[in-house]
Design a protein around this motif. Structure first.
Motif, PDB file in Angstrom:
ATOM      1  N   PRO A 133       0.844  -1.207   0.000  1.00  0.00           N
ATOM      2  CA  PRO A 133       0.000   0.000   0.000  1.00  0.00           C
ATOM      3  C   PRO A 133       0.877   1.255   0.000  1.00  0.00           C
ATOM      4  O   PRO A 133       1.985   1.249   0.528  1.00  0.00           O
ATOM      5  CB  PRO A 133      -0.817  -0.103   1.269  1.00  0.00           C
ATOM      6  CG  PRO A 133      -0.690  -1.517   1.726  1.00  0.00           C
ATOM      7  CD  PRO A 133       0.632  -1.998   1.238  1.00  0.00           C
ATOM      8  N   ILE A 134       0.335   2.321  -0.536  1.00  0.00           N
ATOM      9  CA  ILE A 134       1.084   3.564  -0.538  1.00  0.00           C
ATOM     10  C   ILE A 134       1.040   4.185   0.847  1.00  0.00           C
ATOM     11  O   ILE A 134       0.219   3.814   1.691  1.00  0.00           O
ATOM     12  CB  ILE A 134       0.512   4.528  -1.599  1.00  0.00           C
ATOM     13  CG1 ILE A 134      -0.927   4.907  -1.249  1.00  0.00           C
ATOM     14  CG2 ILE A 134       0.628   3.936  -2.991  1.00  0.00           C
ATOM     15  CD1 ILE A 134      -1.510   5.935  -2.185  1.00  0.00           C
ATOM     16  N   GLU A 135       1.914   5.152   1.071  1.00  0.00           N
ATOM     17  CA  GLU A 135       2.054   5.751   2.393  1.00  0.00           C
ATOM     18  C   GLU A 135       0.759   6.451   2.814  1.00  0.00           C
ATOM     19  O   GLU A 135       0.120   7.125   1.986  1.00  0.00           O
ATOM     20  CB  GLU A 135       3.210   6.752   2.382  1.00  0.00           C
ATOM     21  CG  GLU A 135       3.553   7.266   3.776  1.00  0.00           C
ATOM     22  CD  GLU A 135       4.773   8.148   3.785  1.00  0.00           C
ATOM     23  OE1 GLU A 135       5.191   8.566   4.869  1.00  0.00           O
ATOM     24  OE2 GLU A 135       5.332   8.429   2.678  1.00  0.00           O
ATOM     25  N   ILE A 169      -7.526  -0.219   4.154  1.00  0.00           N
ATOM     26  CA  ILE A 169      -6.839  -1.307   3.435  1.00  0.00           C
ATOM     27  C   ILE A 169      -7.403  -2.640   3.937  1.00  0.00           C
ATOM     28  O   ILE A 169      -7.490  -2.856   5.157  1.00  0.00           O
ATOM     29  CB  ILE A 169      -5.321  -1.233   3.688  1.00  0.00           C
ATOM     30  CG1 ILE A 169      -4.773   0.113   3.229  1.00  0.00           C
ATOM     31  CG2 ILE A 169      -4.600  -2.379   2.964  1.00  0.00           C
ATOM     32  CD1 ILE A 169      -4.990   0.400   1.781  1.00  0.00           C
ATOM     33  N   PRO A 170      -7.814  -3.526   3.031  1.00  0.00           N
ATOM     34  CA  PRO A 170      -8.351  -4.821   3.483  1.00  0.00           C
ATOM     35  C   PRO A 170      -7.283  -5.613   4.231  1.00  0.00           C
ATOM     36  O   PRO A 170      -6.084  -5.460   3.976  1.00  0.00           O
ATOM     37  CB  PRO A 170      -8.793  -5.494   2.184  1.00  0.00           C
ATOM     38  CG  PRO A 170      -8.026  -4.811   1.109  1.00  0.00           C
ATOM     39  CD  PRO A 170      -7.836  -3.407   1.559  1.00  0.00           C
ATOM     40  N   ILE A 171      -7.765  -6.459   5.087  1.00  0.00           N
ATOM     41  CA  ILE A 171      -6.821  -7.208   5.921  1.00  0.00           C
ATOM     42  C   ILE A 171      -6.082  -8.270   5.101  1.00  0.00           C
ATOM     43  O   ILE A 171      -5.055  -8.781   5.538  1.00  0.00           O
ATOM     44  CB  ILE A 171      -7.565  -7.865   7.110  1.00  0.00           C
ATOM     45  CG1 ILE A 171      -8.661  -8.786   6.605  1.00  0.00           C
ATOM     46  CG2 ILE A 171      -8.110  -6.782   8.042  1.00  0.00           C
ATOM     47  CD1 ILE A 171      -9.351  -9.566   7.731  1.00  0.00           C
ATOM     48  N   GLN A 189      10.424 -13.305  -3.095  1.00  0.00           N
ATOM     49  CA  GLN A 189       9.755 -12.512  -4.110  1.00  0.00           C
ATOM     50  C   GLN A 189       9.605 -11.067  -3.634  1.00  0.00           C
ATOM     51  O   GLN A 189       9.825 -10.777  -2.459  1.00  0.00           O
ATOM     52  CB  GLN A 189       8.383 -13.098  -4.421  1.00  0.00           C
ATOM     53  CG  GLN A 189       8.461 -14.508  -4.993  1.00  0.00           C
ATOM     54  CD  GLN A 189       7.086 -15.107  -5.249  1.00  0.00           C
ATOM     55  OE1 GLN A 189       6.067 -14.507  -4.874  1.00  0.00           O
ATOM     56  NE2 GLN A 189       7.038 -16.266  -5.875  1.00  0.00           N
ATOM     57  N   SER A 190       9.193 -10.179  -4.574  1.00  0.00           N
ATOM     58  CA  SER A 190       9.041  -8.767  -4.234  1.00  0.00           C
ATOM     59  C   SER A 190       7.585  -8.425  -3.942  1.00  0.00           C
ATOM     60  O   SER A 190       7.151  -7.299  -4.124  1.00  0.00           O
ATOM     61  CB  SER A 190       9.571  -7.881  -5.370  1.00  0.00           C
ATOM     62  OG  SER A 190       8.853  -8.137  -6.556  1.00  0.00           O
ATOM     63  N   ASN A 191       6.790  -9.456  -3.505  1.00  0.00           N
ATOM     64  CA  ASN A 191       5.419  -9.199  -3.058  1.00  0.00           C
ATOM     65  C   ASN A 191       5.045 -10.260  -2.039  1.00  0.00           C
ATOM     66  O   ASN A 191       5.688 -11.325  -1.960  1.00  0.00           O
ATOM     67  CB  ASN A 191       4.446  -9.203  -4.239  1.00  0.00           C
ATOM     68  CG  ASN A 191       4.464 -10.517  -4.995  1.00  0.00           C
ATOM     69  OD1 ASN A 191       3.848 -11.484  -4.572  1.00  0.00           O
ATOM     70  ND2 ASN A 191       5.178 -10.566  -6.129  1.00  0.00           N
ATOM     71  N   TYR A 192       3.989  -9.912  -1.276  1.00  0.00           N
ATOM     72  CA  TYR A 192       3.568 -10.835  -0.210  1.00  0.00           C
ATOM     73  C   TYR A 192       2.079 -10.654   0.020  1.00  0.00           C
ATOM     74  O   TYR A 192       1.600  -9.526   0.167  1.00  0.00           O
ATOM     75  CB  TYR A 192       4.352 -10.526   1.068  1.00  0.00           C
ATOM     76  CG  TYR A 192       3.993 -11.418   2.213  1.00  0.00           C
ATOM     77  CD1 TYR A 192       4.541 -12.699   2.316  1.00  0.00           C
ATOM     78  CD2 TYR A 192       3.113 -10.971   3.204  1.00  0.00           C
ATOM     79  CE1 TYR A 192       4.201 -13.511   3.397  1.00  0.00           C
ATOM     80  CE2 TYR A 192       2.794 -11.783   4.281  1.00  0.00           C
ATOM     81  CZ  TYR A 192       3.332 -13.067   4.362  1.00  0.00           C
ATOM     82  OH  TYR A 192       3.009 -13.872   5.423  1.00  0.00           O
ATOM     83  N   LYS A 193       1.373 -11.801   0.043  1.00  0.00           N
ATOM     84  CA  LYS A 193      -0.081 -11.812   0.301  1.00  0.00           C
ATOM     85  C   LYS A 193      -0.278 -11.900   1.787  1.00  0.00           C
ATOM     86  O   LYS A 193       0.057 -12.904   2.420  1.00  0.00           O
ATOM     87  CB  LYS A 193      -0.748 -12.988  -0.423  1.00  0.00           C
ATOM     88  CG  LYS A 193      -2.266 -13.062  -0.244  1.00  0.00           C
ATOM     89  CD  LYS A 193      -2.972 -11.948  -0.961  1.00  0.00           C
ATOM     90  CE  LYS A 193      -4.501 -12.134  -0.887  1.00  0.00           C
ATOM     91  NZ  LYS A 193      -5.248 -11.090  -1.556  1.00  0.00           N
ATOM     92  N   TYR A 194      -0.807 -10.844   2.364  1.00  0.00           N
ATOM     93  CA  TYR A 194      -0.946 -10.800   3.826  1.00  0.00           C
ATOM     94  C   TYR A 194      -2.306 -11.298   4.262  1.00  0.00           C
ATOM     95  O   TYR A 194      -3.316 -10.837   3.691  1.00  0.00           O
ATOM     96  CB  TYR A 194      -0.732  -9.351   4.304  1.00  0.00           C
ATOM     97  CG  TYR A 194      -0.686  -9.207   5.806  1.00  0.00           C
ATOM     98  CD1 TYR A 194       0.429  -9.653   6.511  1.00  0.00           C
ATOM     99  CD2 TYR A 194      -1.765  -8.673   6.510  1.00  0.00           C
ATOM    100  CE1 TYR A 194       0.473  -9.509   7.899  1.00  0.00           C
ATOM    101  CE2 TYR A 194      -1.718  -8.537   7.891  1.00  0.00           C
ATOM    102  CZ  TYR A 194      -0.606  -8.956   8.579  1.00  0.00           C
ATOM    103  OH  TYR A 194      -0.554  -8.835   9.958  1.00  0.00           O
TER     104      TYR A 194
END
Length: 631
Positions: free
Chosen positions: A581-583, A588-590, A626-631
């Motif tokens: 997410p941006i600053e 933001i969904p969990i 990787q350069s992303n992560y599903k939280y």
């Protein structure tokens, strides 16, 4: 007009004469001596019984010499004082009593201008006119109001004499003439030689006659002869041999005039015989003549002055004991009386003045008060040294190596050698100079603090008594300044991949050449280009690499030396940029997905999520590839 002409003639002759002039001569001269040397009086390093022929005694740098009873004094061209011979009474003035058969320097002062060596006593005048004395003082001959010998110089008559221009001390009687032409005498008064109307000893200066009336004086120890400024001749003291010259044999303890002539200009007073010069160059003598010392071809003594021959070119004449030495205006050396013959080694009587072969250019003469030896100075016509400037080498932006070679100095002492350089053609020693020792042969030095990118002229020089001699002029063109690197600095780390390279600007630069390489020997280049400014932006550096860079100044066909090489290391890691997410995002969904910039050179990332801004605790702290992560 007659009086004015006489005064002018006296001035000319006294200025030309050197033996008794009040001012030391600035000529360049060699020191010579001969005859007795048992005490090392000649200063030639020996104590030979006798020198039959005059020999050169010391290097060519003397301006005045005086022979005493058994010691000698001299002044060098740098106004330092030197002594040699016998020193048992401290006649050297160096605080010691050991003798020397070579000249030794006395003290550290360099303001001496006149010396007179007496009977184991010494007298000297400094450039300020002050009179100094030392050595034996048994008859008050030093004039310091005592009879105690002095091992070092003491000032005489400070509040009485004022400035002194002439001093003579012989056989325990001393006489001085001040700058205002006053005469003072002191010492042994036994024979009336002081001239104060008594026969008493005086251990302090006593004025004789009036101020402003005395020209020159000579003492023998038993009688005194002097000339007044009006050219008249005066004498007093012992007269048993007719040495006063007044036509009688009656002694006097006050000055009496000798004859009526008023053209006398110089006098030499010996124990029983005397010599005097007139303004027309004629020489006169009187007194005892048992050894033919009057030079009139007889052995008949005279109690009045008689002319010696008919010549009118005499300049100096000195009488001592049984013989006479004299110099003519052409510098030739003459002698007569009882002389030791160097061929037969016997004493011969020479009845008339005889020229000594091979001795010329004599300008000053001093006879020993004991009559055993003599010293004289010969004029040396110094010739300029021969010197060349060698080609220069190893020229930089602010220095250059230069060389010179002195082939000859005509036997001269080399005072100084080096290089002179300037922006103008044919520089002299009045410009910038170096000093590079002394001596013949080749020598080198490095000129420093030169201006960059500048044309200089340089030539070697040498200084002798003949003056300065110069080699050929060589041209030096200094190089452009070597650039000074500012950024990146040497061995700097963590240099960003986009950087502005900087170096100091050079006013002589039209442009610069910059090289960048991953190799220390610059065998390959990442960048090799020319720029006008002293900065350049480089935007494609690689991550975590060692680089080397250098810069060169360029002005037309001229180039500077390369700067020193600065090495640096780029950053190891790029700073990751967060995409989502941006600053300051809200709502933001969990189950959001976190994304950031990818770095292909990295194998994994550390991901941290926290509810605290300072990350003191974590919601998530993990390593992913990787350069992303599903939280």
């Amino acid at each position: 007009m007659k009086i004015k002409f006489l005064v002018f003639l006296l001035f000319v002759i006294l200025s030309f004469k050197t033996i008794d002039a009040s001012e030391p001569q600035t000529h360049y001269s060699t020191l010579w001596g001969w005859q007795g040397n048992t005490k090392g009086e000649l200063g030639d390093g020996t104590k030979l019984l006798f020198r039959d022929l005059p020999i050169q005694l010391s290097p060519n740098n003397w301006i005045m010499v005086s022979g005493g009873y058994s010691h000698s004094l001299a002044i060098m061209e740098d106004s330092t004082l030197w002594a040699w011979g016998q020193n048992v009474f401290g006649a050297f003035g160096n605080g010691r009593t050991d003798s020397s058969n070579i000249p030794i320097k006395i003290g550290k002062e360099n303001n001496w201008k006149f010396v007179s060596a007496g009977t184991n006593a010494s007298f000297a005048i400094k450039s300020d006119g002050s009179l100094w004395a030392w050595g034996r003082n048994s008859n008050g001959e030093l004039g310091d109001s005592s009879n105690n010998e002095k091992l070092t110089p003491v000032q005489i008559g400070k509040n009485v004499l004022g400035k002194v221009k002439y001093i003579t001390g012989q056989l325990k009687v001393t006489a001085a003439i001040t700058e205002n032409s006053s005469l003072y005498i002191w010492g042994n008064g036994k024979f009336g030689a002081i001239g104060d109307g008594t026969y008493e000893q005086r251990n302090f200066p006593v004025q004789i006659g009036n101020s402003g009336e005395w020209l020159i004086v000579s003492c023998s120890g038993t009688h005194t002869i002097a000339i007044k400024t009006n050219g008249t001749l005066w004498a007093w003291g012992y007269n048993v041999w007719g040495e006063l010259g007044d036509g009688t044999y009656i002694s006097q303890n006050k000055p009496i005039q000798i004859g009526n002539d008023s053209d006398w200009v110089d006098v030499s007073c010996e124990h029983t015989a005397n010599l005097a010069l007139k303004t027309n160059g004629t020489l006169w003598a009187w007194g005892t003549n048992v050894f033919a010392e009057l030079g009139d071809s007889t052995m008949v003594s005279k109690n009045y002055p008689i002319q010696v021959g008919k010549d009118k070119d005499w300049m100096i004449a000195r009488s001592m004991r049984c013989n006479v030495e004299a110099i003519k205006t052409d510098g030739s050396f003459w002698y007569w009386g009882r002389i030791r013959n160097y061929e037969t080694l016997k004493s011969d009587t020479i009845f008339v003045p005889t020229k000594m072969d091979h001795i010329n250019n004599v300008i000053q003469l001093s006879r020993s008060s004991a009559g055993t030896y003599s010293l004289f100075l010969r004029n040396y016509l110094a010739k300029p040294a021969k010197i060349v400037t060698l080609p220069q080498g190893n020229v930089t932006s602010n220095s250059a190596e230069v060389g010179g070679k002195i082939f000859s100095a005509e036997g001269e002492k080399i005072y100084q050698r080096g290089f002179c350089y300037d922006l103008d053609l044919d520089p002299t020693i009045s410009k910038d100079t170096t000093r590079n020792g002394i001596g013949l042969g080749e020598y080198h030095t490095t000129l420093t603090n030169l201006l960059p990118f500048t044309k200089y002229y340089v030539r070697a020089y040498v200084t002798t008594a003949a003056g300065e001699a110069y080699g050929e002029t060589e041209r030096i063109f200094t190089k452009l300044s070597t650039p000074i690197l500012v950024y990146p600095q040497k061995s700097q780390i963590d240099v960003p991949l986009k950087a502005t390279f900087k170096w100091k600007n050079d006013m002589n630069a039209l442009k610069y050449n910059i090289q960048l390489s991953k190799y220390a020997d610059f065998s390959k280049f990442e960048l090799d280009t020319e720029v006008v400014d002293s900065t350049i932006n480089i935007n494609d550096l690689e991550l975590h690499y060692d680089y080397y860079w250098r810069v060169q100044t360029i002005n037309g066909v001229y180039q500077s030396e390369w700067s020193e090489v600065n090495s640096f290391h780029t950053i190891k890691f790029l700073k990751q940029e967060l995409f989502s997410p941006i600053e300051n995002s809200i709502n933001i969904p969990i189950d959001c997905q976190l994304k950031w910039s990818q770095n292909g050179q990295l194998s994994s990332y550390i991901l941290q999520v926290s509810k605290n801004q300072d990350f003191t605790s974590f919601v998530l702290d993990t390593i992913i590839s990787q350069s992303n992560y599903k939280y």
